[in-house]
Motif scaffolding. Sequence first.
Motif, short mmCIF file in Angstrom:
data_model
loop_
_atom_site.label_atom_id
_atom_site.label_comp_id
_atom_site.label_asym_id
_atom_site.label_seq_id
_atom_site.Cartn_x
_atom_site.Cartn_y
_atom_site.Cartn_z
N ILE A 3 0.86 -1.17 0.00
CA ILE A 3 0.00 0.00 0.00
C ILE A 3 0.90 1.22 0.00
O ILE A 3 1.81 1.33 0.84
CB ILE A 3 -0.91 0.02 1.24
CG1 ILE A 3 -1.78 -1.24 1.29
CG2 ILE A 3 -1.78 1.27 1.25
CD1 ILE A 3 -2.57 -1.40 2.57
N ASP A 4 0.69 2.14 -0.93
CA ASP A 4 1.44 3.39 -0.96
C ASP A 4 0.71 4.42 -0.12
O ASP A 4 -0.51 4.59 -0.26
CB ASP A 4 1.56 3.92 -2.39
CG ASP A 4 2.35 2.98 -3.29
OD1 ASP A 4 3.06 2.12 -2.77
OD2 ASP A 4 2.25 3.13 -4.52
N TYR A 31 6.45 -3.46 11.83
CA TYR A 31 7.89 -3.46 11.53
C TYR A 31 8.25 -2.19 10.76
O TYR A 31 7.42 -1.65 10.03
CB TYR A 31 8.25 -4.66 10.66
CG TYR A 31 8.09 -6.00 11.34
CD1 TYR A 31 9.17 -6.60 11.99
CD2 TYR A 31 6.87 -6.67 11.33
CE1 TYR A 31 9.03 -7.83 12.60
CE2 TYR A 31 6.73 -7.90 11.94
CZ TYR A 31 7.80 -8.48 12.58
OH TYR A 31 7.66 -9.70 13.18
N GLY A 32 9.48 -1.76 10.87
CA GLY A 32 9.96 -0.61 10.09
C GLY A 32 11.03 0.15 10.84
O GLY A 32 11.08 0.13 12.08
N ASP A 33 11.86 0.83 10.09
CA ASP A 33 12.92 1.63 10.70
C ASP A 33 12.34 2.83 11.43
O ASP A 33 11.14 3.14 11.31
CB ASP A 33 13.89 2.12 9.61
CG ASP A 33 14.71 0.99 9.02
OD1 ASP A 33 14.93 -0.03 9.72
OD2 ASP A 33 15.13 1.12 7.86
N LEU A 120 2.50 -5.58 9.53
CA LEU A 120 2.62 -4.41 8.67
C LEU A 120 4.09 -3.99 8.65
O LEU A 120 4.70 -3.80 9.70
CB LEU A 120 1.76 -3.27 9.18
CG LEU A 120 0.26 -3.54 9.31
CD1 LEU A 120 -0.45 -2.32 9.90
CD2 LEU A 120 -0.34 -3.90 7.98
N TYR A 121 4.64 -3.89 7.45
CA TYR A 121 6.04 -3.51 7.27
C TYR A 121 6.08 -2.11 6.66
O TYR A 121 5.71 -1.93 5.50
CB TYR A 121 6.75 -4.51 6.36
CG TYR A 121 6.80 -5.90 6.93
CD1 TYR A 121 7.92 -6.35 7.61
CD2 TYR A 121 5.72 -6.77 6.78
CE1 TYR A 121 7.97 -7.63 8.15
CE2 TYR A 121 5.76 -8.05 7.31
CZ TYR A 121 6.88 -8.47 7.99
OH TYR A 121 6.92 -9.75 8.52
N PHE A 130 5.48 3.39 2.38
CA PHE A 130 4.90 2.17 1.83
C PHE A 130 4.62 1.21 2.98
O PHE A 130 5.37 1.16 3.94
CB PHE A 130 5.85 1.51 0.83
CG PHE A 130 6.24 2.42 -0.29
CD1 PHE A 130 5.44 2.52 -1.41
CD2 PHE A 130 7.38 3.20 -0.21
CE1 PHE A 130 5.78 3.37 -2.45
CE2 PHE A 130 7.73 4.06 -1.24
CZ PHE A 130 6.92 4.14 -2.37
N VAL A 131 3.55 0.48 2.86
CA VAL A 131 3.22 -0.53 3.85
C VAL A 131 3.03 -1.85 3.13
O VAL A 131 2.21 -1.95 2.22
CB VAL A 131 1.93 -0.18 4.63
CG1 VAL A 131 1.63 -1.25 5.67
CG2 VAL A 131 2.05 1.19 5.29
N LYS A 132 3.81 -2.82 3.52
CA LYS A 132 3.64 -4.18 3.02
C LYS A 132 2.80 -4.91 4.08
O LYS A 132 3.08 -4.83 5.27
CB LYS A 132 4.99 -4.87 2.85
CG LYS A 132 4.89 -6.31 2.38
CD LYS A 132 6.27 -6.93 2.28
CE LYS A 132 6.14 -8.40 2.00
NZ LYS A 132 7.44 -9.08 2.12
#
Length: 149
Positions: A3-4, A31-33, A120-121, A130-132
């Motif tokens: 998802i953008d 998850y994510g930086d 959710l990444y 962006f979300v993966k």
Amino acid sequence: MHIDITTLEQTQALATRLTDQLQVGDVVALYGDLGTGKTTFVQHVLASMGCTEDVTSPTYTLVNVYNTPKGEVWHADCYRLENMLEVENVGLLDYLDDCISLIEWPAIIAPLLPNDRLELYFSLDGKSRFVKVRGTGRWTTSTLQHLYA
């Protein structure tokens, strides 16, 4: 599935669509930086649930608990946890069935999380986020279709 998210409104819309599906016992691993929007997303999820409290990052408290009309929500941040003893001391895993769990930096506890969870990444590329999305258990591909507008 990706998802953008390029605007705050899109973040809010995604949070609202997710909120419509959340129920007590659900685990959402984020998850994510640093700076990719995990806490901002949680703020929108809780606002969509009717939470009127100030939602802040639980980086230092490890867990913030919020009461919402949908039930109790535990917002956890495992960034500072270094070992399983610390995970046990927090007690987060003891309450997963009794609340909605939104867990940032879940890597250290991922092996202990239920198989039935949403992941959710979050990533950032310039000004676009962006979300993966990855779901297991009840979060199947067909269940996740509602997240895409």
